[in-house]
Design an enzyme around this catalytic site. Structure first.
Site, mmCIF file in Angstrom:
data_model
loop_
_atom_site.group_PDB
_atom_site.id
_atom_site.type_symbol
_atom_site.label_atom_id
_atom_site.label_comp_id
_atom_site.label_asym_id
_atom_site.label_seq_id
_atom_site.Cartn_x
_atom_site.Cartn_y
_atom_site.Cartn_z
ATOM 1 N N LYS A 1 14.859 -60.982 69.225
ATOM 2 C CA LYS A 1 14.051 -61.841 68.458
ATOM 3 C C LYS A 1 14.133 -61.272 67.043
ATOM 4 O O LYS A 1 14.035 -59.906 66.720
ATOM 5 C CB LYS A 1 12.678 -61.484 68.945
ATOM 6 C CG LYS A 1 11.484 -62.130 68.072
ATOM 7 C CD LYS A 1 10.592 -61.011 67.535
ATOM 8 C CE LYS A 1 10.717 -60.012 66.558
ATOM 9 N NZ LYS A 1 9.661 -59.059 65.820
ATOM 10 N N THR A 2 13.951 -62.084 65.988
ATOM 11 C CA THR A 2 13.946 -61.914 64.490
ATOM 12 C C THR A 2 14.156 -63.046 63.757
ATOM 13 O O THR A 2 15.328 -63.622 63.970
ATOM 14 C CB THR A 2 14.280 -60.431 64.060
ATOM 15 O OG1 THR A 2 14.025 -60.507 62.676
ATOM 16 C CG2 THR A 2 16.057 -60.334 64.244
ATOM 17 N N ASP B 1 14.960 -52.484 66.158
ATOM 18 C CA ASP B 1 14.238 -51.405 66.547
ATOM 19 C C ASP B 1 13.452 -51.369 67.929
ATOM 20 O O ASP B 1 13.589 -50.322 68.678
ATOM 21 C CB ASP B 1 13.038 -51.167 65.488
ATOM 22 C CG ASP B 1 13.882 -50.510 64.025
ATOM 23 O OD1 ASP B 1 14.787 -50.089 64.380
ATOM 24 O OD2 ASP B 1 13.101 -50.573 62.998
ATOM 25 N N GLY C 1 7.532 -58.848 63.825
ATOM 26 C CA GLY C 1 7.213 -59.993 63.159
ATOM 27 C C GLY C 1 7.276 -61.141 64.085
ATOM 28 O O GLY C 1 8.139 -61.153 64.918
ATOM 29 N N ARG D 1 3.398 -53.599 65.132
ATOM 30 C CA ARG D 1 4.559 -52.863 64.883
ATOM 31 C C ARG D 1 4.530 -51.339 65.320
ATOM 32 O O ARG D 1 5.187 -50.443 64.731
ATOM 33 C CB ARG D 1 4.880 -52.840 63.400
ATOM 34 C CG ARG D 1 5.050 -54.350 62.826
ATOM 35 C CD ARG D 1 5.623 -54.198 61.613
ATOM 36 N NE ARG D 1 5.946 -55.715 60.979
ATOM 37 C CZ ARG D 1 7.253 -56.282 61.230
ATOM 38 N NH1 ARG D 1 8.243 -55.668 62.033
ATOM 39 N NH2 ARG D 1 7.200 -57.562 60.608
ATOM 40 N N ASP E 1 15.077 -62.766 60.920
ATOM 41 C CA ASP E 1 16.010 -62.167 59.835
ATOM 42 C C ASP E 1 17.489 -62.386 60.202
ATOM 43 O O ASP E 1 18.446 -62.287 59.462
ATOM 44 C CB ASP E 1 15.935 -60.745 59.556
ATOM 45 C CG ASP E 1 14.601 -60.440 59.452
ATOM 46 O OD1 ASP E 1 13.882 -61.281 58.819
ATOM 47 O OD2 ASP E 1 13.952 -59.092 59.378
HETATM 48 P P1 FBP Z 1 10.886 -58.429 62.479
HETATM 49 O O1 FBP Z 1 12.011 -57.625 61.788
HETATM 50 O O2 FBP Z 1 9.973 -57.434 63.095
HETATM 51 O O3 FBP Z 1 11.541 -59.501 63.098
HETATM 52 O O4 FBP Z 1 10.086 -58.935 60.997
HETATM 53 C C1 FBP Z 1 10.865 -59.754 60.210
HETATM 54 C C2 FBP Z 1 9.945 -60.107 58.803
HETATM 55 O O5 FBP Z 1 9.407 -61.387 59.135
HETATM 56 C C3 FBP Z 1 11.035 -59.892 57.831
HETATM 57 O O6 FBP Z 1 11.573 -60.996 57.547
HETATM 58 C C4 FBP Z 1 9.674 -59.567 56.736
HETATM 59 O O7 FBP Z 1 10.419 -58.688 55.603
HETATM 60 C C5 FBP Z 1 8.705 -58.728 57.489
HETATM 61 O O8 FBP Z 1 9.025 -59.307 58.735
HETATM 62 C C6 FBP Z 1 7.336 -58.757 57.064
HETATM 63 O O9 FBP Z 1 6.659 -58.068 57.811
HETATM 64 P P2 FBP Z 1 4.897 -58.140 58.044
HETATM 65 O O10 FBP Z 1 4.712 -59.453 58.927
HETATM 66 O O11 FBP Z 1 4.469 -56.973 58.290
HETATM 67 O O12 FBP Z 1 4.455 -58.497 56.601
#
Ligand code: FBP
Length: 552
Positions: free
Chosen positions: A202-203, A176, A81, A145, A205
């Site tokens: 990165k994230t 991951d 993400g 992803r 979250d």
């Molecule tokens: P990452 O774990 O890859 O950093 O993504 C975080 C996130 O933004 C989460 O907060 C959210 O649940 C998810 O990605 C949403 O994913 P997508 O962009 O595939 O809709």
């Protein structure tokens, strides 16, 4: 491309590096730290990573650069993400490579890990890279992803890299992706490919952190963006005095984002998934807890408030997890077709009632019909309920409404309850990075280039002491295996980076716990306002309350 005035101004911003990286490339040397061990399951991880396990932690310092002078061809990917600052990681990497040797080359593989498999790439040059300095988004090369985890995939990656002469790869991703970076590093070392692999944390979250990684990039900007909006909503609520706002925030399973936004905005309610799990709270108990705040405030004539709901909350409610597991089982394989062929909701409801245990049916029965239907509509490719798509903000407001109706009938509540709903997620992932994220990301990228220059592999670019001014940040590297343990994933034991959930004995939660009773009944809202990019350091450069409390 038409540029906004802010974008033009941000191009001029020079991100701040840690003092130890400011001396010029010729004066950056390595200080060796201790040998490392994985956080758990040491023998198993060591056996799985014979070439990359147990290496020393290192920091950079001022001194003569003793690295081998050779041309570097580096590949980079963005994985998962979006998170504000990703562009600056690439800019920092590019600038450090070019400062070391103008002949060095940086190749961006497009669309995430799949770009490495499909050999979809761009060679960075000044004109291209300069358009992305200090900007949000991952559009510089895109992200994806696709998981890089099989030996066959690794062989393709190595072949594509070799064709370009790539001698190092930088993987910018979450837990991951960095787990996969460690496995790829081991593969490359075991097969004598000569390719180094470096990860960057990165994230948005905030769940990729531990005693070494103080925070993942993007968390600062995303939570500031959400907090600005929540603060604005609070002010609207306090002005109109007629709505309760239920705000769901992204963050996957962990509640770090919700907690940080609560610390910034002091809402009436903020649920924390990890606490719900620890106390084994039922839906009814959570509903009661929110309704108590609504009723107490109504008694003062305040029929308004704000509640923050973390994205992953329902996974943590024990009875809800059991219900989800039963629904997954109920619709497994061909049973889903039989269910979908039923003519109407009543027939489907009867099918569900016949299939669920009495306990799960009792939970299902109290859910609003829209949520009941969502549980059967939103399914992933494996047929499982997608918990993150459940509109938990609507779930809780509907349950609170019913709870208050019962209180009204019993004569214990006489207020008005009108709810509005919001979901904050994508709004924050591509914001212009705050100064903190712009600086941190640029430093992570610059530092990754130094790790490559000094020949490290299987390391995470590490920049720490982040609550201090950037001048005092500490740059270095840490073997990724240090963060790993063995976990059960898809029916098999796997080496993975441990995900960091909110610690209930950690300072951020403890602080929140000590003040939330007052926030629930009083109006203690704080209004952080928009991210400031220019101005005094105490307004522009401060990072999160979470980090400040953790480091206090
Ligand atoms: P990452 O774990 O890859 O950093 O993504 C975080 C996130 O933004 C989460 O907060 C959210 O649940 C998810 O990605 C949403 O994913 P997508 O962009 O595939 O809709």
């Amino acid at each position: 491309m038409k540029l906004s005035p802010l974008q033009i101004a941000r191009y001029q911003y020079q991100p701040k590096l840690p003092g130890m990286l400011r001396n010029g490339i010729s004066e950056i040397c390595v200080k060796n730290g201790d040998a490392t061990e994985s956080v758990a399951d040491q023998e198993k991880i060591k056996a799985l990573f014979p070439n990359t396990y147990g290496k020393n932690e290192i920091t950079f310092q001022k001194g003569e650069n003793t690295s081998e002078a050779k041309k570097q061809v580096v590949g980079v990917i963005l994985s998962g993400g979006q998170a504000p600052g990703g562009h600056n990681v690439i800019c920092g990497l590019y600038d450090a490579l070019k400062a070391t040797n103008p002949e060095n080359v940086l190749i961006g593989f497009k669309g995430g890990p799949s770009g490495l498999l499909d050999n979809d790439f761009i060679v960075f040059e000044d004109d291209y890279i300069n358009q992305y300095r200090n900007t949000g988004g991952f559009d510089i090369i895109g992200s994806g992803r696709t998981k890089l985890e099989t030996q066959e995939q690794f062989a393709v990656v190595v072949e594509n890299c070799k064709n370009h002469g790539v001698n190092a790869l930088v993987i910018i991703g979450g837990d991951d992706s960095n787990t996969n970076a460690a496995v790829l590093a081991e593969y490359c070392a075991a097969h004598n490919t000569g390719i180094q692999v470096i990860g960057c944390p990165k994230t948005i979250d905030g769940d990729l952190k531990n005693e070494d990684i103080e925070c993942s990039f993007g968390f600062d900007t995303a939570t500031k963006t959400y907090s600005e909006i929540i603060g604005n909503i609070e002010r609207d609520a306090n002005s109109a005095k007629k709505y309760w706002h239920f705000v769901k925030v992204m963050g996957r399973s962990a509640s770090h984002v919700a907690l940080e936004c609560a610390l910034e905005t002091q809402p009436n309610i903020c649920l924390i998934g990890e606490e719900v799990a620890a106390k084994k709270m039922s839906l009814a108990q959570i509903t009661d807890y929110i309704a108590d705040s609504v009723a107490a405030r109504a008694a003062k004539g305040w029929n308004f408030g704000v509640a923050i709901i973390p994205e992953g909350i329902v996974e943590f409610v024990p009875e809800f997890s059991v219900l989800i597991a039963e629904i997954n089982e109920l619709l497994a394989g061909e049973k889903a077709d039989a269910f979908n062929a039923l003519p109407n909701w009543q027939a489907k409801y009867d099918f569900i009632e016949a299939g669920l245990t009495k306990e799960s049916m009792a939970v299902f029965a109290i859910l609003p019909q829209s949520i009941q239907q969502q549980l059967f509509l939103e399914r992933d490719p494996h047929g499982n309920v997608q918990v993150s798509l459940i509109e938990s903000e609507k779930l809780f407001s509907a349950m609170v409404k019913d709870n208050l109706a019962a209180r009204k009938a019993a004569g214990t509540y006489s207020g008005k309850f009108s709810a509005l709903h919001h979901f904050l997620g994508y709004e924050g992932r591509c914001a212009f990075p705050s100064n903190f994220d712009a600086d941190y990301c640029y430093s992570l990228g610059y530092n990754a280039a130094m790790l490559i220059q000094y020949g490290y592999t299987g390391y995470l670019s590490k920049v720490s002491n982040l609550q201090a001014p950037a001048e005092e940040w500490v740059a270095g590297g840490m073997p990724i295996t240090k963060m790993m343990n063995i976990e059960r994933r898809h029916g098999a034991d796997k080496p993975v980076i441990r995900k960091a959930l909110v610690e209930l004995d950690g300072a951020p939660f403890k602080f929140f716990e000590s003040v939330r009773e007052e926030w629930a009944v009083e109006t203690c809202f704080t209004y952080p306002g928009a991210i400031q990019y220019f101005g005094p350091s105490e307004v522009c450069d401060l990072t999160t309350r979470t980090l400040a409390l953790e480091k206090a």
